[in-house]
Design a protein around this motif. Structure first.
Motif, PDB file in Angstrom:
ATOM      1  N   HIS A 102      -9.724   6.724 -12.302  1.00  0.00           N
ATOM      2  CA  HIS A 102     -10.529   6.144 -11.207  1.00  0.00           C
ATOM      3  C   HIS A 102     -12.027   6.046 -11.537  1.00  0.00           C
ATOM      4  N   TRP A 110      -9.499   4.673  -4.034  1.00  0.00           N
ATOM      5  CA  TRP A 110      -8.353   4.447  -4.931  1.00  0.00           C
ATOM      6  C   TRP A 110      -7.439   5.665  -4.973  1.00  0.00           C
ATOM      7  N   LYS A 113      -5.418   5.014  -1.921  1.00  0.00           N
ATOM      8  CA  LYS A 113      -4.601   3.794  -2.108  1.00  0.00           C
ATOM      9  C   LYS A 113      -3.412   4.055  -3.045  1.00  0.00           C
ATOM     10  N   GLU A 114      -3.639   4.831  -4.107  1.00  0.00           N
ATOM     11  CA  GLU A 114      -2.587   5.103  -5.096  1.00  0.00           C
ATOM     12  C   GLU A 114      -1.705   6.278  -4.675  1.00  0.00           C
ATOM     13  N   ALA A 191     -11.600   1.884 -10.800  1.00  0.00           N
ATOM     14  CA  ALA A 191     -11.602   1.975  -9.328  1.00  0.00           C
ATOM     15  C   ALA A 191     -12.698   1.057  -8.775  1.00  0.00           C
TER      16      ALA A 191
END
Length: 198
Positions: A102, A110, A113-114, A191
């Motif tokens: 990231h 991120w 999100k991940e 990221a």
């Protein structure tokens, strides 16, 4: 230990307070915006405040004379090679991820999100490539289910950053050097901003 602090916002202010609590001499505070809360806190503390001529880059002339270490705290400006050379130990910054994962402006977003179950923070050496310098300190934390990026930052990643910065600065004070472990490029991920703007 004479430090030039480059930063902004709440994390810049909490870093300023942590440095002062550690008996660090803050030779100068460099900000991209003279109205920023870090600029106001630094002026209130009677510190020298310089506003960057270019908000995207910190020039050597903006680093205080006799600086031993540059510390960035919530700064999106690149510290130029010349500026790093003006400081005996170069510069360090805090990145709210387990670098090299990231790299970029939206590391915490991120992480969410991940759906990373584990997040972390890294103190790294400022270098030419963004978030790619050697690692000085790193630690991890668990991510709570359903947590937002802001909640994760406020609950765990901001306090972790202050603790790791204090640890690395104490090491530098004692040993006159900084730990440095190269990042493994094999695991690097990006990221970038999720909303398309900086």
């Amino acid at each position: 230990m004479r430090i030039t602090l480059v930063g902004s916002r709440h994390f810049g202010v909490t870093t300023l307070n942590m440095l002062r609590d550690h008996g660090i001499v803050i030779a100068r505070v460099v900000v991209h915006d003279g109205e920023d809360r870090l600029a106001a806190a630094a002026r209130a503390a009677g510190l020298d405040v310089v506003v960057q001529a270019n908000p995207k880059i910190v020039a050597a002339s903006e680093i205080a004379p006799g600086t031993e270490l540059i510390v960035t705290a919530h700064s999106h400006a690149r510290v130029s090679k010349e500026a790093l050379a003006a400081s005996r130990l170069g510069g360090i910054g805090y990145h709210p991820s387990l670098l090299p994962r990231h790299r970029g402006i939206a590391a915490v977003e991120w992480t969410i999100k991940e759906r990373d179950p584990i997040a972390g923070g890294t103190i790294y050496h400022l270098a030419d490539r963004m978030d790619a310098g050697a690692i000085a300190a790193q630690d991890w934390i668990f991510v709570k289910k359903g947590e937002t990026a802001r909640e994760l930052w406020e609950r765990a990643l901001a306090p972790l950053g202050l603790r790791l910065l204090a640890q690395v600065i104490d090491h530098a004070k004692t040993h006159k050097t900084l730990p440095a472990e190269p990042q493994d490029e094999e695991f690097a991920t990006k990221a970038p901003s999720l909303d398309g703007k900086h």
